[in-house]
Design an enzyme around this catalytic site. Structure first.
Site, PDB file in Angstrom:
ATOM      1  N   LYS A 280       1.175   4.082  -2.523  1.00 31.97           N
ATOM      2  CA  LYS A 280       0.409   5.505  -2.840  1.00 31.97           C
ATOM      3  C   LYS A 280       1.681   6.464  -2.470  1.00 31.97           C
ATOM      4  CE  LYS A 280      -3.782   4.543  -1.365  1.00 31.97           C
ATOM      5  NZ  LYS A 280      -4.872   5.540  -2.100  1.00 31.97           N
TER       6      LYS A 280
ATOM      7  N   TYR B  99       0.905  -1.766  -0.174  1.00 31.89           N
ATOM      8  CA  TYR B  99      -0.196  -0.291  -0.594  1.00 31.89           C
ATOM      9  C   TYR B  99       0.889   1.165   0.143  1.00 31.89           C
ATOM     10  CZ  TYR B  99      -3.289   3.567   1.608  1.00 31.89           C
ATOM     11  OH  TYR B  99      -3.880   4.399   2.161  1.00 31.89           O
TER      12      TYR B  99
END
Length: 302
Positions: free
Chosen positions: A175, A171
């Site tokens: 991001k 993640y």
């Protein structure tokens, strides 16, 4: 309904729940016409109960607004293309794209499966790239036809992408990639009348409910500081014509706080004018680090 987005056509991905739903409702309250995208999967990206996009579109229409639902996978080329087509077929134009869709598969790095890496990077990073690419192609064509748009894109990064987060290597990497994509898109698409900015929100959603398990109320403010609706006003403004001149920026938004994030900038530096030997380079690095600002702590680090 009328407001700062009166008449604008806005696409929001991942808009069936949480932040995306809050953004869609906030845009509608400001007069925008919506395409509400959501694939309807569970928190980890596996099939879940369907229909969240349709429910939000119904909610907007019940309040007097205009909205259509879109349920295709925007991390595929055809799904992203159909997303842009949905706006053009329903309303004849596209003004703002908000890329928000995503899910989590958290693991410590040594336990992170390749499938979990691929799935999370796909939905967050590819799921930003493809809708942005198809929207940009439309806006470029409009510009070439002499109709330069007042277009806006708001991407969704995270504090995990800015500082890292223990147990979220997939993640965090995705991001962080979204921030770089945002900066490149802002530079490349300015000639077509497109502004591109990123937000790094903190709010209570399905993805963060374990982190923000308790309702947090700002002292003396009397409001839920972790409600996703707190983030949406900034997203609406960035997606409006009122944000003229603001592009290539990253903003943190949490509760009643908005922060302009300042990314990598040159810090202390030394130039020998010749090749270093390893020991000499090491001594120099230690001296430079002593003069440098310490990095922000990785989320979850002890």
């Amino acid at each position: 309904m009328s407001g700062i987005c009166d008449g604008r056509v806005v696409v929001v991905t991942g808009a069936g729940r949480g932040l995306g739903r809050a953004h869609a409702l906030a845009y509608a309250a400001e007069g925008a016409r919506l395409v509400v995208n959501d694939l309807g999967v569970g928190l980890d990206g596996t099939p879940g109960p369907g229909g969240p996009a349709a429910r939000v579109a119904d909610e907007i229409r019940a309040a007097g607004g205009e909205a259509v639902a879109h349920g295709d996978d925007i991390a595929t080329a055809e799904g992203a293309a159909s997303l842009v087509r949905a706006a053009l077929e329903a309303y004849g134009r596209l003004d703002t794209l908000v890329t928000n869709a995503g899910f989590l598969r958290d693991r410590m790095l040594v336990n992170l499966d390749e499938d979990d890496w691929d799935a999370v990077v796909r939905v967050h990073l590819k799921g930003h790239f493809l809708p942005l690419q198809h929207a940009a192609a439309h806006w470029r064509a409009e510009t070439k036809a002499g109709r330069t748009p007042v277009a806006r894109v708001v991407t969704t990064s995270s504090g995990a992408g800015l500082l890292g987060s223990v147990g979220q290597a997939n993640y965090s990497a995705a991001k962080a990639g979204i921030v770089a994509l945002t900066l490149v898109a802002a530079a490349e698409l300015a000639r077509y009348g497109v502004q591109v900015n990123a937000i790094a929100p903190a709010a209570r959603t399905r993805m963060t409910e374990r982190t923000f398990a308790e309702t947090m109320t700002a002292p003396g403010a009397g409001f839920d500081a972790m409600a996703p609706e707190n983030v949406s006003p900034l997203v609406v403004w960035l997606g409006s014509a009122a944000s003229a001149g603001v592009t290539g920026r990253v903003f943190e938004a949490e509760g009643g706080r908005i922060t302009v994030m300042e990314g990598w900038r040159p810090g202390p530096s030394a130039d020998k004018g010749a090749r270093w030997d390893p020991a000499e380079a090491g001594e120099t690095v230690r001296a430079l680090l002593a003069a440098a600002e310490p990095p922000g702590p990785v989320y979850g680090a002890r």
